[in-house]
Design a protein around this motif. Structure first.
Motif, PDB file in Angstrom:
ATOM      1  N   UNK A  64       3.051  -4.540  -8.259  1.00  0.00           N
ATOM      2  CA  UNK A  64       3.985  -3.511  -8.723  1.00  0.00           C
ATOM      3  C   UNK A  64       3.361  -2.601  -9.782  1.00  0.00           C
ATOM      4  N   UNK A  65       2.587  -3.199 -10.683  1.00  0.00           N
ATOM      5  CA  UNK A  65       1.926  -2.381 -11.701  1.00  0.00           C
ATOM      6  C   UNK A  65       1.002  -1.360 -11.062  1.00  0.00           C
ATOM      7  N   UNK A  69     -12.827   9.110  -6.224  1.00  0.00           N
ATOM      8  CA  UNK A  69     -12.102   8.606  -5.068  1.00  0.00           C
ATOM      9  C   UNK A  69     -10.702   9.193  -5.073  1.00  0.00           C
ATOM     10  N   UNK A  70     -10.268   9.669  -3.914  1.00  0.00           N
ATOM     11  CA  UNK A  70      -8.913  10.204  -3.800  1.00  0.00           C
ATOM     12  C   UNK A  70      -7.902   9.095  -4.109  1.00  0.00           C
ATOM     13  N   UNK A  71      -6.863   9.443  -4.835  1.00  0.00           N
ATOM     14  CA  UNK A  71      -5.858   8.452  -5.199  1.00  0.00           C
ATOM     15  C   UNK A  71      -4.463   8.996  -4.881  1.00  0.00           C
ATOM     16  N   UNK A  72      -3.479   8.118  -4.654  1.00  0.00           N
ATOM     17  CA  UNK A  72      -3.623   6.657  -4.678  1.00  0.00           C
ATOM     18  C   UNK A  72      -4.222   6.129  -3.377  1.00  0.00           C
ATOM     19  N   UNK A 113       1.523   2.737 -11.296  1.00  0.00           N
ATOM     20  CA  UNK A 113       0.517   3.620 -11.865  1.00  0.00           C
ATOM     21  C   UNK A 113      -0.264   4.384 -10.799  1.00  0.00           C
ATOM     22  N   UNK A 114       0.235   4.323  -9.566  1.00  0.00           N
ATOM     23  CA  UNK A 114      -0.326   5.083  -8.436  1.00  0.00           C
ATOM     24  C   UNK A 114      -1.789   4.740  -8.151  1.00  0.00           C
ATOM     25  N   UNK A 115      -2.139   3.475  -8.398  1.00  0.00           N
ATOM     26  CA  UNK A 115      -3.460   2.992  -7.996  1.00  0.00           C
ATOM     27  C   UNK A 115      -3.457   2.711  -6.493  1.00  0.00           C
ATOM     28  N   UNK A 118       7.420  -4.694  -3.346  1.00  0.00           N
ATOM     29  CA  UNK A 118       6.420  -3.975  -4.138  1.00  0.00           C
ATOM     30  C   UNK A 118       7.001  -2.777  -4.871  1.00  0.00           C
ATOM     31  N   UNK A 119       8.074  -2.192  -4.341  1.00  0.00           N
ATOM     32  CA  UNK A 119       8.653  -1.003  -4.963  1.00  0.00           C
ATOM     33  C   UNK A 119      10.018  -1.252  -5.599  1.00  0.00           C
TER      34      UNK A 119
END
Length: 387
Positions: free
Chosen positions: A339-340, A302-305, A344-346, A319-320
């Motif tokens: 935030x986590x 799957x393309x991320x994030x 971690x670019x999820x 969130x940021x």
């Protein structure tokens, strides 16, 4: 307990019969059957998914094979038709199977092949529900909403048939599996199952009248070269007049296809619109993480994030922003969780204008024009024979 009719013992009226064999199976029977089936599938190379225990899969020879089990109803699919046929043959040698061919009806859900993909709907299920509630010949409605009506606990006199109300709402809840357009309006009456009123039943009738005119409507799945996830999260702050809890709603797309959605009352009272929106984002993020885990397990990239769209700038900023403010300490767990995943670019939380917020249909009543526009964007459509 009492003695069965025809087997009464007048001298031992307090005695009951001891069953040597249960007539309709034991409670443990489904588990024993699944354990036996699972054991056989494990022996021929399948694995049990850790994300969904009813799903077993095989990735041998770079070919994906999936088996989904619901008691004694089984779906088998994969990207190699010969291996699918071979597994069905092996199952048939071990168990007594009734092979129904390509799926067309499964647990009340109808699957219809189109030139562009697959359409899932519950036309027969809706017809049976309308017959059960004596609404088969009712006048159809263009929307499922009762205009200007806000349901509350004691807004009218008690409904005389609470069992009918509960069974109808339960049937409508199962119908939301292929009908995201009614998820919000079904969620509202389901809050009053313990004490339904006449106005609550009127709201159910409105949904049934809407279904009368859209029985064949369903969700479509089409092939796409891109394997990208994106989600829309929204909330309606303090919308419940009884306890002032908010409504969370989110929908998740895989490419152009809507694959999961939710409309649910939040468990705690939100002290601001930002908090309500943030809790909705946390719920959507949790579902996204589960979907990503499932796809990773199946070996699908799957393309991320994953992009998470939200129409509240304050919630996006939290969130940021890694500085906690006094006003956000009470939602610290949700903040840390989202935030986590952002760090971690999820997920990648981005702003979407309110007019483009697809999750609106899951959180609040809408005008006819906006309701129909959002339904079309949620890939809801009629089968070709109904157009």
């Amino acid at each position: 307990m009492s003695q069965p009719e025809g087997y009464e013992d007048p001298h031992h009226t307090g005695h009951v019969c001891k069953l040597v064999k249960a007539l309709y199976g034991l409670k443990q029977a489904p588990k024993a059957w699944f354990d036996k089936l699972k054991g056989f599938l494990l022996n021929i190379g399948f694995q049990v998914s850790t994300s969904d225990t009813s799903l077993l899969f095989s990735t041998a020879q770079d070919k994906l094979l999936l088996i989904l089990v619901y008691v004694d109803d089984i779906l088998v699919t994969g990207d190699d038709s010969q291996r699918v046929a071979y597994v069905i043959q092996q199952l048939n040698q071990q168990f007594s199977l009734k092979h129904l061919g390509e799926v067309h009806y499964f647990l009340g859900i109808e699957a219809q092949k189109l030139s562009s993909g697959i359409l899932l709907n519950q036309t027969k299920y809706i017809s049976d529900l309308l017959t059960k509630t004596n609404m088969l010949h009712c006048k159809a409605s263009s929307t499922p909403y009762c205009s200007g009506q806000k349901l509350s606990l004691n807004d009218s006199s008690p409904f005389s048939l609470p069992s009918l109300y509960r069974s109808t709402v339960g049937s409508l809840q199962y119908l939301t599996m292929t009908r995201p357009d009614i998820a919000y309006v079904v969620h509202k009456p389901s809050q009053f199952l313990h004490a339904p009123t006449e106005s609550h039943w009127t709201a159910c009738n409105k949904v049934l009248r809407y279904l009368k005119g859209s029985k064949s409507l369903g969700v479509t799945f089409t092939s796409s070269p891109r394997m990208n996830l994106e989600a829309y999260a929204d909330a309606d702050w303090a919308s419940s007049s009884d306890d002032r809890k908010s409504i969370s709603g989110y929908c998740v797309f895989l490419g152009p296809n809507l694959i999961t959605w939710s409309s649910k009352k939040q468990q705690v009272v939100a002290r601001s619109c930002t908090e309500a929106e943030y809790r909705s984002m946390a719920n959507a993020t949790s579902d996204l993480v589960w979907i990503q885990s499932l796809f990773h397990e199946l070996g699908l990239h799957i393309e991320s994030p994953t992009v998470l769209w939200c129409d509240n700038s304050s919630a996006i900023s939290i969130a940021s922003n890694h500085v906690f403010h006094q006003r956000t300490k009470h939602i610290e767990i949700d903040i840390h969780f989202v935030r986590d995943k952002v760090q971690f670019k999820v997920v990648d939380v981005q702003f979407v204008p309110s007019e483009s917020q697809l999750a609106d249909v899951l959180t609040k009543p809408l005008s006819l024009v906006r309701f129909q526009a959002l339904c079309s964007k949620l890939t809801l459509q009629l089968p070709p024979s109904s157009v």
